[in-house]
Design a protein around this motif. Structure first.
Motif, PDB file in Angstrom:
ATOM      1  N   VAL A  15      65.257  45.968   0.898  1.00 54.75           N
ATOM      2  CA  VAL A  15      66.025  47.200   0.756  1.00 54.75           C
ATOM      3  C   VAL A  15      67.421  46.957   1.307  1.00 54.75           C
ATOM      4  O   VAL A  15      67.583  46.620   2.483  1.00 54.75           O
ATOM      5  CB  VAL A  15      65.340  48.376   1.489  1.00 54.75           C
ATOM      6  N   ASP A  16      68.397  47.100   0.435  1.00 55.32           N
ATOM      7  CA  ASP A  16      69.784  46.816   0.825  1.00 55.32           C
ATOM      8  C   ASP A  16      70.171  47.622   2.056  1.00 55.32           C
ATOM      9  O   ASP A  16      69.944  48.831   2.103  1.00 55.32           O
ATOM     10  CB  ASP A  16      70.736  47.161  -0.328  1.00 55.32           C
ATOM     11  N   GLY A  17      70.734  46.939   3.018  1.00 55.78           N
ATOM     12  CA  GLY A  17      71.232  47.623   4.204  1.00 55.78           C
ATOM     13  C   GLY A  17      70.151  48.040   5.183  1.00 55.78           C
ATOM     14  O   GLY A  17      70.450  48.617   6.222  1.00 55.78           O
ATOM     15  N   VAL A  18      68.885  47.775   4.865  1.00 55.30           N
ATOM     16  CA  VAL A  18      67.810  48.169   5.785  1.00 55.30           C
ATOM     17  C   VAL A  18      67.082  46.933   6.317  1.00 55.30           C
ATOM     18  O   VAL A  18      67.171  46.610   7.503  1.00 55.30           O
ATOM     19  CB  VAL A  18      66.817  49.136   5.107  1.00 55.30           C
ATOM     20  N   ALA A  19      66.373  46.230   5.452  1.00 55.19           N
ATOM     21  CA  ALA A  19      65.654  45.048   5.910  1.00 55.19           C
ATOM     22  C   ALA A  19      65.198  44.218   4.721  1.00 55.19           C
ATOM     23  O   ALA A  19      65.041  44.737   3.604  1.00 55.19           O
ATOM     24  CB  ALA A  19      64.434  45.445   6.739  1.00 55.19           C
ATOM     25  N   ARG A  20      65.000  42.944   4.980  1.00 62.70           N
ATOM     26  CA  ARG A  20      64.393  42.064   3.993  1.00 62.70           C
ATOM     27  C   ARG A  20      62.914  41.950   4.312  1.00 62.70           C
ATOM     28  O   ARG A  20      62.519  42.005   5.476  1.00 62.70           O
ATOM     29  CB  ARG A  20      65.044  40.681   4.053  1.00 62.70           C
ATOM     30  N   ILE A  21      62.128  41.781   3.257  1.00 62.43           N
ATOM     31  CA  ILE A  21      60.688  41.664   3.447  1.00 62.43           C
ATOM     32  C   ILE A  21      60.377  40.438   4.312  1.00 62.43           C
ATOM     33  O   ILE A  21      59.503  40.473   5.182  1.00 62.43           O
ATOM     34  CB  ILE A  21      59.971  41.570   2.082  1.00 62.43           C
ATOM     35  N   ARG A  22      61.147  39.374   4.102  1.00 63.94           N
ATOM     36  CA  ARG A  22      60.943  38.153   4.898  1.00 63.94           C
ATOM     37  C   ARG A  22      61.067  38.453   6.392  1.00 63.94           C
ATOM     38  O   ARG A  22      60.316  37.939   7.216  1.00 63.94           O
ATOM     39  CB  ARG A  22      61.989  37.111   4.476  1.00 63.94           C
ATOM     40  N   ASP A  23      62.031  39.318   6.741  1.00 64.22           N
ATOM     41  CA  ASP A  23      62.221  39.650   8.163  1.00 64.22           C
ATOM     42  C   ASP A  23      61.021  40.418   8.714  1.00 64.22           C
ATOM     43  O   ASP A  23      60.668  40.280   9.889  1.00 64.22           O
ATOM     44  CB  ASP A  23      63.488  40.494   8.342  1.00 64.22           C
ATOM     45  N   MET A  24      60.398  41.232   7.867  1.00 65.58           N
ATOM     46  CA  MET A  24      59.226  41.987   8.313  1.00 65.58           C
ATOM     47  C   MET A  24      58.088  41.018   8.651  1.00 65.58           C
ATOM     48  O   MET A  24      57.366  41.196   9.633  1.00 65.58           O
ATOM     49  CB  MET A  24      58.764  42.978   7.243  1.00 65.58           C
ATOM     50  N   ILE A  25      57.953  40.001   7.818  1.00 58.85           N
ATOM     51  CA  ILE A  25      56.895  39.013   8.062  1.00 58.85           C
ATOM     52  C   ILE A  25      57.185  38.249   9.357  1.00 58.85           C
ATOM     53  O   ILE A  25      56.276  37.975  10.152  1.00 58.85           O
ATOM     54  CB  ILE A  25      56.767  38.073   6.842  1.00 58.85           C
ATOM     55  N   ILE A  26      58.461  37.971   9.586  1.00 59.16           N
ATOM     56  CA  ILE A  26      58.831  37.266  10.827  1.00 59.16           C
ATOM     57  C   ILE A  26      58.523  38.149  12.053  1.00 59.16           C
ATOM     58  O   ILE A  26      57.942  37.689  13.038  1.00 59.16           O
ATOM     59  CB  ILE A  26      60.326  36.860  10.789  1.00 59.16           C
ATOM     60  N   ILE A  27      58.877  39.404  11.951  1.00 63.64           N
ATOM     61  CA  ILE A  27      58.608  40.335  13.072  1.00 63.64           C
ATOM     62  C   ILE A  27      57.101  40.408  13.336  1.00 63.64           C
ATOM     63  O   ILE A  27      56.646  40.333  14.477  1.00 63.64           O
ATOM     64  CB  ILE A  27      59.147  41.748  12.738  1.00 63.64           C
ATOM     65  N   GLU A  28      56.345  40.526  12.255  1.00 67.01           N
ATOM     66  CA  GLU A  28      54.884  40.602  12.408  1.00 67.01           C
ATOM     67  C   GLU A  28      54.362  39.345  13.099  1.00 67.01           C
ATOM     68  O   GLU A  28      53.517  39.415  13.998  1.00 67.01           O
ATOM     69  CB  GLU A  28      54.227  40.758  11.029  1.00 67.01           C
ATOM     70  N   THR A  29      54.874  38.190  12.689  1.00 59.05           N
ATOM     71  CA  THR A  29      54.422  36.931  13.279  1.00 59.05           C
ATOM     72  C   THR A  29      54.732  36.880  14.773  1.00 59.05           C
ATOM     73  O   THR A  29      53.910  36.426  15.577  1.00 59.05           O
ATOM     74  CB  THR A  29      55.095  35.747  12.547  1.00 59.05           C
ATOM     75  N   ARG A  30      55.914  37.353  15.142  1.00 63.27           N
ATOM     76  CA  ARG A  30      56.273  37.353  16.570  1.00 63.27           C
ATOM     77  C   ARG A  30      55.322  38.254  17.365  1.00 63.27           C
ATOM     78  O   ARG A  30      54.933  37.921  18.480  1.00 63.27           O
ATOM     79  CB  ARG A  30      57.717  37.838  16.736  1.00 63.27           C
ATOM     80  N   ILE A  31      54.974  39.391  16.770  1.00 63.14           N
ATOM     81  CA  ILE A  31      54.061  40.311  17.472  1.00 63.14           C
ATOM     82  C   ILE A  31      52.665  39.684  17.583  1.00 63.14           C
ATOM     83  O   ILE A  31      52.034  39.720  18.639  1.00 63.14           O
ATOM     84  CB  ILE A  31      54.014  41.679  16.748  1.00 63.14           C
ATOM     85  N   ARG A  32      52.210  39.075  16.492  1.00 64.20           N
ATOM     86  CA  ARG A  32      50.888  38.441  16.543  1.00 64.20           C
ATOM     87  C   ARG A  32      50.880  37.267  17.522  1.00 64.20           C
ATOM     88  O   ARG A  32      49.874  36.994  18.181  1.00 64.20           O
ATOM     89  CB  ARG A  32      50.456  38.000  15.144  1.00 64.20           C
ATOM     90  N   ASP A  33      52.019  36.567  17.619  1.00 59.01           N
ATOM     91  CA  ASP A  33      52.147  35.497  18.617  1.00 59.01           C
ATOM     92  C   ASP A  33      51.996  36.056  20.029  1.00 59.01           C
ATOM     93  O   ASP A  33      51.339  35.464  20.881  1.00 59.01           O
ATOM     94  CB  ASP A  33      53.521  34.826  18.507  1.00 59.01           C
ATOM     95  N   ALA A  34      52.647  37.191  20.260  1.00 60.12           N
ATOM     96  CA  ALA A  34      52.576  37.805  21.597  1.00 60.12           C
ATOM     97  C   ALA A  34      51.125  38.137  21.937  1.00 60.12           C
ATOM     98  O   ALA A  34      50.666  37.905  23.061  1.00 60.12           O
ATOM     99  CB  ALA A  34      53.432  39.065  21.644  1.00 60.12           C
ATOM    100  N   ILE A  35      50.405  38.656  20.945  1.00 60.22           N
ATOM    101  CA  ILE A  35      48.997  39.006  21.184  1.00 60.22           C
ATOM    102  C   ILE A  35      48.197  37.733  21.482  1.00 60.22           C
ATOM    103  O   ILE A  35      47.397  37.696  22.424  1.00 60.22           O
ATOM    104  CB  ILE A  35      48.419  39.756  19.957  1.00 60.22           C
ATOM    105  N   ALA A  36      48.446  36.682  20.712  1.00 62.53           N
ATOM    106  CA  ALA A  36      47.704  35.432  20.914  1.00 62.53           C
ATOM    107  C   ALA A  36      48.025  34.815  22.277  1.00 62.53           C
ATOM    108  O   ALA A  36      47.151  34.265  22.946  1.00 62.53           O
ATOM    109  CB  ALA A  36      48.024  34.456  19.786  1.00 62.53           C
ATOM    110  N   HIS A  37      49.289  34.935  22.693  1.00 64.18           N
ATOM    111  CA  HIS A  37      49.678  34.385  23.997  1.00 64.18           C
ATOM    112  C   HIS A  37      49.235  35.279  25.147  1.00 64.18           C
ATOM    113  O   HIS A  37      49.107  34.828  26.274  1.00 64.18           O
ATOM    114  CB  HIS A  37      51.208  34.233  24.080  1.00 64.18           C
TER     115      HIS A  37
END
Ligand SMILES: [Cu+2]
Length: 678
Positions: A304-326
């Motif tokens: 979505v222009d000016g809001v977010a890229r889907i790729r960034d959402m996947i990256i954010i999700e991965t960081r959160i899942r990493d936090a849970i795993a750590h």
């Protein structure tokens, strides 16, 4: 000289006007209630002349005339006045969206002016003044949140939003009929249907996502626990992140229970790299700004222009899942916040939403808020068609879209990943020595049905003071149930009284294929019915609890008209007005306490846990006064959350051995059947 005279006149005008207002302590609740309702009467039109005090304030009040009236020395009011005078504020007769940064910024500027007003008169005069200058949506949002959070708004009842901003609750067809009725001055009651047709399986559960009471609960929850909240506004929102998880978890499991009773599978989660399975045609129109955009089935996610890229959402999700795993979240300063404990869920909730409380929004992003915007924009992701925001971009309308529940299932599964990383509860954490539940029962039938409910569309149509109002209303079909009473027999074999927390859950027993859930699968689908406190005397105790008293639910707020009539009557007679039973907008509607049954009778496991209240209770006096009555998912305004245990306890963690858990005498597992009559 001319300028001098001009200001002189204004000063005289405001001086003659101000004394009409009484100081805060002498303003009765009835008068406050009347002011709030009058301020919210037909917000898209000027304040009525007959509301002379407000009308006068809207013209003659000088917000910055006396800065000693503000706790912040007038900083907020000066800032807002500058915006208004410089013509930077959002125009009137335009949609408002909380997810629009600028729209929200303006609403919060007014919110700050209102909560910084030292007395009622100053707050009301400011509200009247800015009502006529700011966007109507900005005004409504600021007033609602200020009444909820400011000490001077205590005990006031906010009118049902479906009557204040009906466009966000009623469908286009009904609104058109309302306009026509108004123009021809013909009274009308219009039946409102749910979106879609029987060809759409999702239609079977539209009654839940489109329930106007549920919509009010959802928007009220987000007003009680706003993602933009800063503690400098007055207090800390206790366990805000955990409540974000829990309130939405409960919406998700309730939706799933409705699906099962309508022969649908549990809702699947959303995947960024797969099509959004269900489309949605909202059949809803903004009062100003055109139709809410629709989305066909099986659309692939677009950036979505000016809001977010889907790729960034996947990256954010991965960081959160990493936090849970750590087992830890990395704060903005690089320090580690341990989340592998009972408070971890609170941090994770702040991170996932994300709210101002997020320890590192720069790194973990705003998964929930961005996802709402992205989903809301999939009909016009590049802004080519100048479409207004989608239903997902308003808390009033979001649950109508089936993708809301997919999105929340997706986040719920992330929360579950965290909860499953915690060790199961130990014996010491669950047991209640010498206390046992000997029986659990229900007085009355557990039976659901649909009923018609009428709400006023008066404020959905335009007029002027000179045009007569004609009665125009919408009729919606809503789920309800017969009243019932839960009972529990609890033996206390201690020599003295003990204080007990009683928790009640009901959990679907079978999946859509009729396969029995194991306790460890089924526990995550449990609907929280109630939580309350009781003193248990030595020997046996027969506990009863009426369905209307549960701490997860709230009654219907009286209609705008009824509230106004009661306030007017109390003000003119000088009598007291007590509407405290309706002071909470946040809470599942009483009617929706039970998921819909079916004609054969739908089986649920009922799990009752009685635990040590002397360890659990964080607030005193809850046995007598439940403080608004919806603390289980909505807390108590400005206070500590009343239960020290994790939300969902004792079913929120893995259960390794079913027999072990259910061998505790203070836990009871039974079966109830909910039927439905046509
Ligand atoms: Cu929400």
């Amino acid at each position: 000289m001319k300028a001098f005279v001009f200001f002189g006149l204004l000063a005289v005008a405001s001086a003659s006007w101000l004394p009409e207002f009484q100081s805060d302590s002498s303003v009765s609740t009835a008068k406050k209630q009347q002011d709030v309702l009058r301020l919210l009467f037909k917000v898209t039109e000027p304040i009525r002349k007959r509301y002379s005090e407000l009308k006068d304030a809207s013209v003659n009040f000088h917000p910055d005339a006396d800065l000693t009236k503000y706790t912040d020395g007038g900083a907020a009011v000066k800032a807002l006045l500058t915006e208004v005078e410089d013509g930077r504020t959002l125009e009137q007769k335009h949609y408002f969206s909380l997810f629009n940064d600028r729209h929200r910024e303006e609403a919060l500027m007014l919110f700050e002016v209102l909560i910084d007003s030292k007395d009622w008169a100053t707050a009301v005069a400011n509200a009247a003044y800015f009502r006529e200058k700011l966007n109507e949506g900005v005004f409504v949002y600021a007033l609602y949140t200020a009444v909820i959070h400011a000490p001077i708004g205590k005990d006031l009842v906010l009118p049902p939003l479906y009557e204040v901003t009906p466009h966000l609750f009623a469908n286009t067809e009904v609104i058109h009929k309302a306009y026509s009725a108004k123009m021809t001055q013909t009274p009308g009651k219009f039946k409102m249907s749910f979106t879609g047709t029987k060809k759409n399986p999702e239609q079977r559960v539209a009654y839940f996502g489109e329930d106007i009471g549920l919509n009010v609960h959802h928007v009220s929850w987000h007003m009680d626990y706003p993602f933009w909240w800063k503690d400098s506004y007055g207090y800390h929102l206790d366990r805000k992140g955990e409540l974000f998880f829990w309130a939405h978890h409960q919406l998700t499991v309730r939706f799933d229970a409705e699906r099962l009773s309508n022969n649908l599978d549990l809702v699947d989660e959303l995947y960024w790299d797969r099509p959004i399975v269900e489309g949605f045609a909202p059949h809803t129109t903004y009062k100003y700004g055109g139709e809410f955009p629709a989305r066909p089935d099986n659309v692939n996610f677009e950036d979505v222009d000016g809001v977010a890229r889907i790729r960034d959402m996947i990256i954010i999700e991965t960081r959160i899942r990493d936090a849970i795993a750590h087992g830890y979240v990395t704060a903005a300063d690089g320090s580690k916040i341990d989340i592998r404990n009972e408070h971890g869920i609170d941090v994770l909730g702040d991170v996932i939403e994300s709210s101002v409380y997020s320890p590192n929004a720069g790194y973990y992003g705003a998964l929930h808020n961005l996802a709402h915007i992205i989903l809301g924009r999939q009909g016009d992701p590049h802004g080519k068609f100048n479409m207004p925001p989608g239903v997902m971009e308003h808390f009033e309308t979001a649950t109508r879209d089936p993708s809301f529940f997919r999105l929340h299932k997706y986040m719920d599964n992330i929360f579950k990943e965290h909860k499953d990383s915690l060790p199961p509860y130990t014996k010491e954490e669950v047991e209640f020595p010498d206390v046992a539940i000997t029986a659990v029962g229900v007085e009355g039938k557990l039976e659901t049905f649909f009923e018609d409910f009428e709400f006023n569309l008066l404020m959905g149509v335009d007029d002027t003071e000179e045009v007569e109002d004609v009665p125009i209303s919408a009729i919606v079909s809503r789920l309800n149930h017969d009243p019932f009473t839960m009972t529990a027999d609890i033996s206390n074999n201690n020599a003295a009284d003990v204080f007990a927390t009683i928790r009640i859950f009901i959990c679907p027993r079978y999946d859509a294929n009729g396969i029995l859930f194991t306790l460890n699968e089924g526990r995550w689908n449990c609907v929280e019915i109630d939580k309350f406190w009781r003193t248990l005397t030595p020997g046996s105790n027969h506990i009863t609890r009426k369905s209307k008293d549960t701490s997860t639910t709230v009654p219907d707020v009286p209609s705008f008209q009824s509230l106004l009539e009661q306030a007017d009557a109390a003000v003119s007679s000088g009598s007291a007005l007590d509407l405290s039973a309706y002071s909470r907008g946040c809470g599942i509607p009483d009617r929706l306490l039970l998921p819909k049954g079916n004609t054969e009778g739908m089986e649920f496991a009922v799990i009752v846990a009685v635990t040590d209240g002397s360890k659990d209770a964080a607030v005193e006096g809850l046995e007598k006064d439940e403080r608004g009555g919806s603390h289980a998912q909505c807390g108590i305004h400005g206070e500590t959350f009343p239960d020290k245990r994790p939300l969902g306890y004792p079913l929120d963690r893995r259960i390794l051995d079913e027999r072990a858990l259910l061998n505790f005498p203070n836990l009871h597992k039974g079966i109830i059947t909910i039927s439905h009559r046509d």
